[in-house]
Design a protein around this motif. Structure first.
Motif, PDB file in Angstrom:
ATOM      1  N   LYS A 111       0.803  -1.242   0.059  1.00 45.55           N
ATOM      2  CA  LYS A 111      -0.007   0.094   0.000  1.00 45.55           C
ATOM      3  C   LYS A 111       0.935   1.350   0.095  1.00 45.55           C
ATOM      4  CE  LYS A 111      -3.738  -2.698   0.148  1.00 45.55           C
ATOM      5  NZ  LYS A 111      -4.569  -2.728  -1.100  1.00 45.55           N
ATOM      6  N   PRO A 112       0.752   2.053  -1.103  1.00 45.20           N
ATOM      7  CA  PRO A 112       1.506   3.161  -1.234  1.00 45.20           C
ATOM      8  C   PRO A 112       0.864   4.335  -0.068  1.00 45.20           C
ATOM      9  CG  PRO A 112       0.058   2.932  -3.123  1.00 45.20           C
ATOM     10  CD  PRO A 112       0.141   1.904  -2.449  1.00 45.20           C
ATOM     11  N   SER A 113       2.021   5.284   0.332  1.00 48.02           N
ATOM     12  CA  SER A 113       1.402   6.462   1.029  1.00 48.02           C
ATOM     13  C   SER A 113       0.537   7.419   0.198  1.00 48.02           C
ATOM     14  CB  SER A 113       2.723   7.322   1.436  1.00 48.02           C
ATOM     15  OG  SER A 113       3.619   6.491   2.186  1.00 48.02           O
ATOM     16  N   CYS A 114       0.722   7.285  -1.194  1.00 47.82           N
ATOM     17  CA  CYS A 114      -0.246   8.122  -2.046  1.00 47.82           C
ATOM     18  C   CYS A 114      -0.151   7.461  -3.578  1.00 47.82           C
ATOM     19  CB  CYS A 114       0.107   9.552  -1.906  1.00 47.82           C
ATOM     20  SG  CYS A 114       1.373  10.114  -2.648  1.00 47.82           S
ATOM     21  N   VAL A 115      -1.108   7.804  -4.304  1.00 47.45           N
ATOM     22  CA  VAL A 115      -0.986   7.310  -5.686  1.00 47.45           C
ATOM     23  C   VAL A 115      -1.013   8.855  -6.433  1.00 47.45           C
ATOM     24  CG1 VAL A 115      -2.127   6.326  -7.630  1.00 47.45           C
ATOM     25  CG2 VAL A 115      -2.087   5.336  -5.538  1.00 47.45           C
ATOM     26  N   VAL A 116      -0.014   9.012  -7.400  1.00 47.86           N
ATOM     27  CA  VAL A 116      -0.062  10.008  -8.220  1.00 47.86           C
ATOM     28  C   VAL A 116      -0.412   9.820  -9.487  1.00 47.86           C
ATOM     29  CG1 VAL A 116       1.487  11.975  -8.825  1.00 47.86           C
ATOM     30  CG2 VAL A 116       1.907  11.106  -6.711  1.00 47.86           C
ATOM     31  N   TYR A 117      -1.257  10.737 -10.226  1.00 51.14           N
ATOM     32  CA  TYR A 117      -1.772  10.670 -11.459  1.00 51.14           C
ATOM     33  C   TYR A 117      -0.983  11.751 -12.655  1.00 51.14           C
ATOM     34  CZ  TYR A 117      -4.893   7.319  -8.951  1.00 51.14           C
ATOM     35  OH  TYR A 117      -5.320   6.420  -8.188  1.00 51.14           O
ATOM     36  N   PRO A 118      -0.063  11.588 -12.954  1.00 49.82           N
ATOM     37  CA  PRO A 118       0.630  12.588 -13.809  1.00 49.82           C
ATOM     38  C   PRO A 118      -0.106  12.438 -15.260  1.00 49.82           C
ATOM     39  CG  PRO A 118       1.964  10.691 -13.758  1.00 49.82           C
ATOM     40  CD  PRO A 118       1.225  10.418 -12.695  1.00 49.82           C
ATOM     41  N   LYS A 119      -0.163  13.541 -15.888  1.00 50.82           N
ATOM     42  CA  LYS A 119      -0.787  13.679 -17.165  1.00 50.82           C
ATOM     43  C   LYS A 119       0.326  14.224 -18.322  1.00 50.82           C
ATOM     44  CE  LYS A 119      -5.684  14.332 -15.987  1.00 50.82           C
ATOM     45  NZ  LYS A 119      -6.819  15.337 -16.137  1.00 50.82           N
ATOM     46  N   THR A 120       1.453  14.822 -17.685  1.00 51.21           N
ATOM     47  CA  THR A 120       2.579  15.331 -18.747  1.00 51.21           C
ATOM     48  C   THR A 120       3.647  14.661 -18.113  1.00 51.21           C
ATOM     49  OG1 THR A 120       2.573  17.264 -17.518  1.00 51.21           O
ATOM     50  CG2 THR A 120       1.165  17.322 -19.144  1.00 51.21           C
ATOM     51  N   ALA A 121       4.934  15.112 -19.012  1.00 52.09           N
ATOM     52  CA  ALA A 121       6.160  14.755 -18.564  1.00 52.09           C
ATOM     53  C   ALA A 121       6.611  15.787 -17.423  1.00 52.09           C
ATOM     54  CB  ALA A 121       6.901  14.831 -19.832  1.00 52.09           C
ATOM     55  N   GLN A 122       6.066  16.962 -17.529  1.00 53.62           N
ATOM     56  CA  GLN A 122       6.353  18.039 -16.376  1.00 53.62           C
ATOM     57  C   GLN A 122       5.837  17.664 -15.343  1.00 53.62           C
ATOM     58  OE1 GLN A 122       5.364  18.791 -19.479  1.00 53.62           O
ATOM     59  NE2 GLN A 122       7.133  19.724 -20.221  1.00 53.62           N
ATOM     60  N   ASP A 123       4.572  16.860 -15.042  1.00 61.32           N
ATOM     61  CA  ASP A 123       3.982  16.213 -13.676  1.00 61.32           C
ATOM     62  C   ASP A 123       4.685  15.453 -13.365  1.00 61.32           C
ATOM     63  OD1 ASP A 123       1.944  17.965 -13.948  1.00 61.32           O
ATOM     64  OD2 ASP A 123       0.360  16.358 -14.796  1.00 61.32           O
ATOM     65  N   VAL A 124       5.425  14.477 -14.066  1.00 62.61           N
ATOM     66  CA  VAL A 124       6.287  13.321 -13.668  1.00 62.61           C
ATOM     67  C   VAL A 124       7.673  13.849 -13.103  1.00 62.61           C
ATOM     68  CG1 VAL A 124       7.674  11.354 -14.408  1.00 62.61           C
ATOM     69  CG2 VAL A 124       5.364  11.567 -15.348  1.00 62.61           C
ATOM     70  N   SER A 125       8.178  14.803 -13.754  1.00 60.32           N
ATOM     71  CA  SER A 125       9.158  15.568 -13.239  1.00 60.32           C
ATOM     72  C   SER A 125       8.982  16.210 -11.633  1.00 60.32           C
ATOM     73  CB  SER A 125       9.843  16.543 -14.357  1.00 60.32           C
ATOM     74  OG  SER A 125      11.008  17.253 -13.682  1.00 60.32           O
ATOM     75  N   VAL A 126       8.036  16.837 -11.610  1.00 62.32           N
ATOM     76  CA  VAL A 126       7.620  17.294 -10.375  1.00 62.32           C
ATOM     77  C   VAL A 126       7.645  16.325  -9.195  1.00 62.32           C
ATOM     78  CG1 VAL A 126       6.093  18.588  -8.960  1.00 62.32           C
ATOM     79  CG2 VAL A 126       6.529  19.526 -11.304  1.00 62.32           C
ATOM     80  N   ALA A 127       6.978  15.405  -9.558  1.00 65.48           N
ATOM     81  CA  ALA A 127       6.815  14.161  -8.892  1.00 65.48           C
ATOM     82  C   ALA A 127       8.128  13.473  -8.224  1.00 65.48           C
ATOM     83  CB  ALA A 127       5.782  13.151  -9.343  1.00 65.48           C
ATOM     84  N   LEU A 128       9.051  13.343  -9.382  1.00 58.97           N
ATOM     85  CA  LEU A 128      10.324  12.555  -8.954  1.00 58.97           C
ATOM     86  C   LEU A 128      11.254  13.409  -8.292  1.00 58.97           C
ATOM     87  CD1 LEU A 128      11.419  11.065 -12.352  1.00 58.97           C
ATOM     88  CD2 LEU A 128      10.696   9.963 -10.368  1.00 58.97           C
ATOM     89  N   GLN A 129      11.102  14.942  -8.541  1.00 56.87           N
ATOM     90  CA  GLN A 129      11.965  15.789  -7.667  1.00 56.87           C
ATOM     91  C   GLN A 129      11.254  15.813  -6.195  1.00 56.87           C
ATOM     92  OE1 GLN A 129      13.513  19.500  -9.303  1.00 56.87           O
ATOM     93  NE2 GLN A 129      11.637  19.272 -11.132  1.00 56.87           N
ATOM     94  N   ALA A 130      10.123  15.682  -5.932  1.00 59.54           N
ATOM     95  CA  ALA A 130       9.511  15.654  -4.729  1.00 59.54           C
ATOM     96  C   ALA A 130       9.899  14.303  -3.914  1.00 59.54           C
ATOM     97  CB  ALA A 130       8.053  15.873  -4.566  1.00 59.54           C
ATOM     98  N   ILE A 131      10.045  13.383  -4.765  1.00 57.72           N
ATOM     99  CA  ILE A 131      10.348  11.989  -4.010  1.00 57.72           C
ATOM    100  C   ILE A 131      11.704  11.867  -3.771  1.00 57.72           C
ATOM    101  CG2 ILE A 131      10.445   9.539  -4.884  1.00 57.72           C
ATOM    102  CD1 ILE A 131       7.902  10.034  -6.599  1.00 57.72           C
ATOM    103  N   ARG A 132      12.660  12.729  -4.783  1.00 56.20           N
ATOM    104  CA  ARG A 132      14.059  12.387  -4.480  1.00 56.20           C
ATOM    105  C   ARG A 132      14.358  13.377  -3.381  1.00 56.20           C
ATOM    106  NH1 ARG A 132      17.714  11.776  -8.471  1.00 56.20           N
ATOM    107  NH2 ARG A 132      19.808  12.349  -8.079  1.00 56.20           N
ATOM    108  N   ALA A 133      13.763  14.485  -3.071  1.00 55.13           N
ATOM    109  CA  ALA A 133      14.057  15.571  -1.918  1.00 55.13           C
ATOM    110  C   ALA A 133      13.733  14.703  -0.597  1.00 55.13           C
ATOM    111  CB  ALA A 133      13.312  16.666  -2.252  1.00 55.13           C
ATOM    112  N   ALA A 134      12.572  13.768  -0.603  1.00 53.11           N
ATOM    113  CA  ALA A 134      11.958  13.544   0.550  1.00 53.11           C
ATOM    114  C   ALA A 134      12.784  11.925   0.874  1.00 53.11           C
ATOM    115  CB  ALA A 134      10.415  12.937   0.361  1.00 53.11           C
ATOM    116  N   GLY A 135      13.528  11.496   0.026  1.00 52.49           N
ATOM    117  CA  GLY A 135      14.116  10.315   0.099  1.00 52.49           C
ATOM    118  C   GLY A 135      13.169   9.217   0.144  1.00 52.49           C
ATOM    119  N   SER A 136      12.047   9.059  -0.400  1.00 50.44           N
ATOM    120  CA  SER A 136      11.048   8.525  -0.496  1.00 50.44           C
ATOM    121  C   SER A 136      11.262   7.300  -1.471  1.00 50.44           C
ATOM    122  CB  SER A 136       9.499   8.735  -0.777  1.00 50.44           C
ATOM    123  OG  SER A 136       8.455   8.103  -0.812  1.00 50.44           O
ATOM    124  N   ARG A 137      10.589   5.828  -1.025  1.00 50.23           N
ATOM    125  CA  ARG A 137      10.564   4.806  -2.236  1.00 50.23           C
ATOM    126  C   ARG A 137       9.338   5.330  -2.978  1.00 50.23           C
ATOM    127  NH1 ARG A 137      13.492   0.550  -2.202  1.00 50.23           N
ATOM    128  NH2 ARG A 137      12.259  -0.541  -3.644  1.00 50.23           N
TER     129      ARG A 137
END
Length: 461
Positions: free
Chosen positions: A60-86
């Motif tokens: 069970k993930p902490s949340c599910v993200v539904y990107p619609k663009t490459a920019q959305d994916v980029s934003v999500a990856l940067q946030a994941i990276r900064a938080a140190g999340s799996r």
């Protein structure tokens, strides 16, 4: 290439124990609540965390993200990276290996909202985002009397192509990844780049069968489309006492068929229930597909064996990928596990594979619901077509060879394991002649092991 996106304002590293919720909070603040859900009872969350292998549903993930663009994916990856999340990346969720498209207490990037498609009649190139299933993609391009080289079941997601991808069209056109002409990829550091023969060619090479989303998240495919007219296709189902006749026919097809328009899959099926000495727990299902209305004598070895059911006839390609019945992939959802083997034609090992598989099935009755052994030929016409388009990360030796999903029959030396059918512990990338090159490319695009450490996937060690 777009410039490196700046680190999102307000995001700072946090303790690992809070990494998932922290990443989710930051992503929500950037993308909005309509693209993120943490509600485990919501329909979207439940659907996103259901995979083809139900063994993955427990995570069970902490949340599910539904990107619609490459920019959305980029934003999500940067946030994941900064938080140190799996995290995990999910397109169709068909790979049964743990954490390949599932994550526990981290962020799940569900690409199902990325469903844009287009077709250029001047170049005959097809462009599509990774969301949805290949069945949706086939239906879209059917209006142009075209299709793409993808999965053989409509319910399989687009990630199959990144692992190579076997298609009924592969004997003519190579693996699914051989039809790639350009990929849009979000790198682990958030950059959005184009990968092609001319731009980031090393990344393009690795993305054609070299480990899936190991080097970044593919957010758009541009591929060479193919003509799609009438197909002669269908299933022949045999009673199990015909097993020797059918396996001989499969062997003859692997060795002697020279028509690239003809494709087969031979499947031996066994139920985990007692057979009562009546062979009621066993059957053989042949998938026969010919690109054209008349197969000639391509399948004579199979049609000359009397089946208990014959569904062959003229079909559209969308009907072909729904054999033997529509929603085959969805219906087969369960605690699925893959293993793969690879063998050379003409060495007799395919007969041994069948015997080993059947003996194991008899000795382990009650430990499985359904056991399948699939024979999937790789003809020389396929490897020729692959090489004519530049080859792929598998760098396959000339066919014919074949794959069978069984654990204990050994593998032919010098042939790569196909990663779409492999279990994680088989370390399939290590069987690639390009493995060292892939390791170098992995280090270049994921230098601090962000993807390697924070998501599942094939081992590059």
């Amino acid at each position: 290439m777009l410039p490196l996106l700046p680190l999102l304002a307000g995001i700072t590293p946090v303790a690992v124990t809070a990494a998932g919720p922290s990443a989710c909070s930051n992503i929500t603040s950037q993308l909005g609540s309509t693209k993120v859900t943490s509600n485990e009872l919501s329909v979207n969350y439940v659907e996103s965390t259901e995979c083809w292998s139900t063994l993955q549903d427990a995570y069970k993930p902490s949340c599910v993200v539904y990107p619609k663009t490459a920019q959305d994916v980029s934003v999500a990856l940067q946030a994941i990276r900064a938080a140190g999340s799996r995290f995990a990346i999910k397109a169709g969720g068909h790979n049964p290996n743990t954490f390949f498209s599932s994550v526990d207490a981290g962020v799940l990037l569900d690409l199902s909202s990325m469903t844009e498609k287009s077709y250029d009649p001047d170049t005959t190139l097809a462009t599509y985002q990774p969301g949805g299933q290949f069945g949706d993609i086939y239906e879209y391009y059917a209006q142009y009397n075209r299709t793409v080289v993808g999965a053989r079941l409509a319910g399989v997601g687009t990630g199959l192509a990144l692992g190579g991808g076997m298609s009924y069209l592969s004997p003519q056109y190579g693996m699914s990844c051989d039809s790639f002409r350009e990929l849009e990829i979000v790198l682990p550091d958030g950059q959005i780049v184009t990968a092609s023969e001319d731009s980031n060619p090393d990344l393009f090479f690795a993305s054609r069968g070299g480990g899936g989303n190991a080097y970044g998240v593919v957010t758009k495919y541009t591929v060479q489309s193919r003509p799609a007219g009438e197909f002669w296709a269908g299933n022949l189902i045999y009673a199990f006492p015909q097993k020797d006749n059918v396996i001989e026919a499969i062997g003859n097809f692997i060795q002697y068929n020279t028509d690239p328009k003809a494709a087969i899959i031979g499947t031996y099926e066994k139920l985990g229930t007692p057979d009562l000495n009546l062979n009621l727990d066993e059957a053989i299902i042949m998938f026969l597909v010919y690109d054209g209305p008349d197969p000639g004598d391509a399948f004579t070895n199979f049609t000359s064996i009397t089946p208990i059911l014959d569904t062959t006839g003229i079909k559209t390609y969308t009907e072909v990928v729904n054999m033997p019945i529509p929603m085959s992939s969805e219906i087969s959802r369960g605690p699925n596990i893959f293993r793969v083997g690879v063998h050379r034609a003409g060495d007799g090992s395919y007969e041994n594979a069948l015997d080993v598989w059947r003996n194991w099935a008899e000795d382990n009755k009650g430990k499985y619901i359904l056991l399948s052994l699939d024979f999937q030929p790789v003809p020389k016409s396929l490897t020729d077509a692959s090489k004519a388009q530049g080859g792929n990360a598998m760098q396959m030796p000339d066919g014919p060879c074949y794959r069978d999903l069984v654990a204990s029959t050994g593998n032919a030396e010098g042939l790569p394991l196909f990663i779409n059918d492999a279990n994680y512990d088989q370390n399939p990338l290590q069987t690639f002649s390009a493995f060292e090159k892939l390791q170098e490319i992995k280090k270049k695009y994921d230098p601090d092991n962000f993807f390697a450490d924070k998501t599942g996937g094939w081992s590059f060690a």
